[in-house]
Design a protein around this motif. Structure first.
Motif, short mmCIF file in Angstrom:
data_model
loop_
_atom_site.label_atom_id
_atom_site.label_comp_id
_atom_site.label_asym_id
_atom_site.label_seq_id
_atom_site.Cartn_x
_atom_site.Cartn_y
_atom_site.Cartn_z
N MET A 75 46.73 11.24 39.98
CA MET A 75 47.20 10.02 39.38
C MET A 75 47.40 10.28 37.88
O MET A 75 46.51 10.78 37.22
CB MET A 75 46.18 8.90 39.60
N ASN A 76 48.59 9.94 37.39
CA ASN A 76 48.95 10.16 35.99
C ASN A 76 49.48 8.87 35.37
O ASN A 76 50.14 8.09 36.06
CB ASN A 76 50.05 11.21 35.88
N PHE A 85 36.25 12.19 48.68
CA PHE A 85 37.00 11.22 49.47
C PHE A 85 36.94 9.83 48.84
O PHE A 85 37.96 9.13 48.74
CB PHE A 85 36.47 11.18 50.91
N THR A 86 35.76 9.42 48.39
CA THR A 86 35.60 8.10 47.78
C THR A 86 36.49 7.94 46.55
O THR A 86 37.17 6.93 46.39
CB THR A 86 34.13 7.86 47.39
N MET A 87 36.50 8.95 45.69
CA MET A 87 37.32 8.87 44.49
C MET A 87 38.81 8.95 44.83
O MET A 87 39.63 8.32 44.16
CB MET A 87 36.94 9.96 43.49
N LEU A 138 43.83 3.20 45.97
CA LEU A 138 43.73 1.75 46.18
C LEU A 138 43.60 0.95 44.88
O LEU A 138 43.97 -0.22 44.85
CB LEU A 138 42.55 1.43 47.10
N MET A 139 43.06 1.57 43.84
CA MET A 139 42.79 0.84 42.60
C MET A 139 43.28 1.59 41.36
O MET A 139 42.54 1.71 40.38
CB MET A 139 41.29 0.56 42.48
N PRO A 140 44.49 2.11 41.35
CA PRO A 140 44.94 2.88 40.18
C PRO A 140 44.95 2.04 38.89
O PRO A 140 44.72 2.57 37.81
CB PRO A 140 46.34 3.35 40.55
N SER A 141 45.18 0.75 39.01
CA SER A 141 45.24 -0.09 37.82
C SER A 141 43.88 -0.19 37.12
O SER A 141 43.82 -0.42 35.91
CB SER A 141 45.75 -1.48 38.17
N ALA A 142 42.79 0.00 37.85
CA ALA A 142 41.45 -0.06 37.24
C ALA A 142 41.26 1.06 36.23
O ALA A 142 40.67 0.86 35.16
CB ALA A 142 40.37 0.00 38.31
#
Length: 151
Positions: free
Chosen positions: A1-2, A114-116, A122-126
Motif C-alpha cells: 500500500m502506497n 495475515f492480520t496486517m 480493508l482499512m487503507p484510509s486508517a
C-alpha cells in the motif's frame, strides 16, 4: 500500500528542520508517543536505529526506526519495523515562494502477517489518516507551539 501526502507549514525551512530533526520534539507532534530509546549509530544519521513506543488505544506498539537516507534540509527517509508490518517513509522538504516549507511524505506499508495484510486491504484510509494527523500536529507545533504531549 502506497500513498503520498503534502502539507504547507508556514515557517521557514531552517526553522522547520530544527524542529523536525530534534528527537526531543517528537512528543509534541506524534500522538501516543510514550518513549524513545537510541539503539545504535549516531542519532539521526544514516544507519542509526531508535526504538519508539506508542500507546494506540488500549495497546502498546513498538517500532524500530532505521534512518536510510539523510540529506537535510531537503530529504529524510527511514524504515519503521513493527510486529507484522514494515513502513518505508520518504520525506521531502521544499521552500515555497512565500518562504514557507512544503513537506511531501511518501509512505509504503508492507504487511508481514495475515492480520496486517487484511488491515491494509480493508482499512487503507486508517493508515493515511494517521499519517496526515501527524503532519497536521507537526504543523500546529511548528507554527503555533501547540503540543499534543498531554492530549
Amino acid at each position: 500500500m502506497n500513498y503520498t501526502l503534502e502539507i504547507i507549514v508556514k515557517v521557514p525551512m531552517k526553522d522547520f528542520i530544527l524542529k523536525f530533526d530534534n528527537p526531543d520534539n517528537m512528543k509534541h507532534w506524534q500522538r501516543g508517543l510514550i518513549s524513545t530509546e537510541h539503539l545504535s549509530g549516531n542519532p539521526g544519521e544514516y544507519g542509526a536505529k531508535m526504538k519508539l513506543i506508542y500507546q494506540m488505544g488500549k495497546r502498546e506498539m513498538e517500532l524500530i526506526e532505521t534512518v536510510t537516507h539523510r540529506k537535510l534540509p531537503h530529504e529524510f527517509h527511514g524504515t519503521y519495523d513493527a510486529k507484522g508490518i514494515q513502513s518505508i517513509q520518504e520525506n521531502f522538504f521544499e521552500e515555497t515562494p512565500e518562504g514557507h516549507t512544503k513537506w511531501i511524505s511518501k509512505s509504503e506499508f508492507i504487511p508481514l502477517s495475515f492480520t496486517m495484510r487484511l488491515m491494509t486491504v480493508l482499512m487503507p484510509s486508517a493508515f493515511k489518516k494517521q499519517s496526515l494527523l501527524y503532519m497536521k500536529d507537526f504543523k500546529n507545533f511548528a507554527e503555533k507551539g501547540v503540543s499534543v504531549s498531554h492530549a
